[in-house]
Design a protein around this motif. Structure first.
Motif, short mmCIF file in Angstrom:
data_model
loop_
_atom_site.label_atom_id
_atom_site.label_comp_id
_atom_site.label_asym_id
_atom_site.label_seq_id
_atom_site.Cartn_x
_atom_site.Cartn_y
_atom_site.Cartn_z
N MET A 263 0.82 -1.20 0.00
CA MET A 263 0.00 0.00 0.00
C MET A 263 0.87 1.26 0.00
O MET A 263 0.51 2.24 -0.63
N LEU A 264 1.99 1.22 0.71
CA LEU A 264 2.86 2.38 0.76
C LEU A 264 3.39 2.73 -0.63
O LEU A 264 3.47 3.91 -0.99
N GLN A 265 3.73 1.72 -1.42
CA GLN A 265 4.25 1.98 -2.76
C GLN A 265 3.21 2.68 -3.63
O GLN A 265 3.55 3.56 -4.43
N ILE A 266 1.94 2.32 -3.48
CA ILE A 266 0.88 2.96 -4.26
C ILE A 266 0.76 4.43 -3.89
O ILE A 266 0.62 5.30 -4.76
N VAL A 267 0.84 4.73 -2.62
CA VAL A 267 0.77 6.12 -2.15
C VAL A 267 1.99 6.90 -2.67
O VAL A 267 1.85 8.05 -3.13
N LEU A 268 3.16 6.30 -2.62
CA LEU A 268 4.37 6.98 -3.10
C LEU A 268 4.29 7.28 -4.60
O LEU A 268 4.66 8.37 -5.04
N VAL A 269 3.81 6.34 -5.37
CA VAL A 269 3.65 6.56 -6.81
C VAL A 269 2.62 7.65 -7.06
O VAL A 269 2.82 8.53 -7.91
N GLY A 270 1.53 7.63 -6.32
CA GLY A 270 0.49 8.66 -6.48
C GLY A 270 0.99 10.05 -6.12
O GLY A 270 0.74 11.02 -6.85
N LEU A 271 1.71 10.17 -5.02
CA LEU A 271 2.26 11.47 -4.63
C LEU A 271 3.31 11.95 -5.63
O LEU A 271 3.32 13.13 -6.00
N GLY A 272 4.17 11.05 -6.07
CA GLY A 272 5.16 11.41 -7.07
C GLY A 272 4.51 11.83 -8.38
O GLY A 272 4.94 12.80 -9.02
N GLY A 273 3.47 11.12 -8.78
CA GLY A 273 2.75 11.48 -10.00
C GLY A 273 2.09 12.83 -9.91
O GLY A 273 2.09 13.61 -10.86
N CYS A 274 1.53 13.13 -8.74
CA CYS A 274 0.90 14.43 -8.52
C CYS A 274 1.93 15.55 -8.64
O CYS A 274 1.72 16.52 -9.36
N LEU A 275 3.03 15.41 -7.93
CA LEU A 275 4.07 16.44 -7.97
C LEU A 275 4.71 16.55 -9.35
O LEU A 275 4.98 17.65 -9.84
N GLY A 276 4.94 15.41 -9.97
CA GLY A 276 5.56 15.41 -11.30
C GLY A 276 4.68 16.03 -12.36
O GLY A 276 5.16 16.79 -13.21
N SER A 277 3.40 15.76 -12.32
CA SER A 277 2.50 16.33 -13.33
C SER A 277 2.39 17.84 -13.18
O SER A 277 2.36 18.57 -14.17
N ILE A 278 2.36 18.32 -11.95
CA ILE A 278 2.33 19.77 -11.73
C ILE A 278 3.62 20.41 -12.22
O ILE A 278 3.60 21.45 -12.89
#
Length: 74
Positions: A1-16
């Motif tokens: 579950m932690l990996q999913i959250v990390l990918v989601g947060l990274g994707g959010c920051l990266g897309s911005i």
């Protein structure tokens, strides 16, 4: 579950970050017909990821979770 959250947060920051950088490049090159913003974002991203991956491979700087956040997410 932690990996999913990390990918989601990274994707959010990266897309911005990609959106803002592309907009900045487009603002500077308004008369170009070539998609310069997309080109700059992709080339810069490849260079940064390549350099970081090389450093991680050589020196083992980042943990597995940090690599998931940076390389998969962002």
């Amino acid at each position: 579950m932690l990996q999913i959250v990390l990918v989601g947060l990274g994707g959010c920051l990266g897309s911005i970050a990609r959106y803002k950088l592309s907009g900045l490049v487009l603002h500077k090159a308004i008369d170009w017909r070539f998609p310069l913003g997309t080109f700059v974002v992709n080339v810069l991203g490849c260079i940064v990821v390549g350099l970081l991956a090389g450093l991680v491979e050589r020196h083992g700087w980042f943990s597995a979770d940090t690599r998931i956040f940076l390389f998969t997410g962002v």
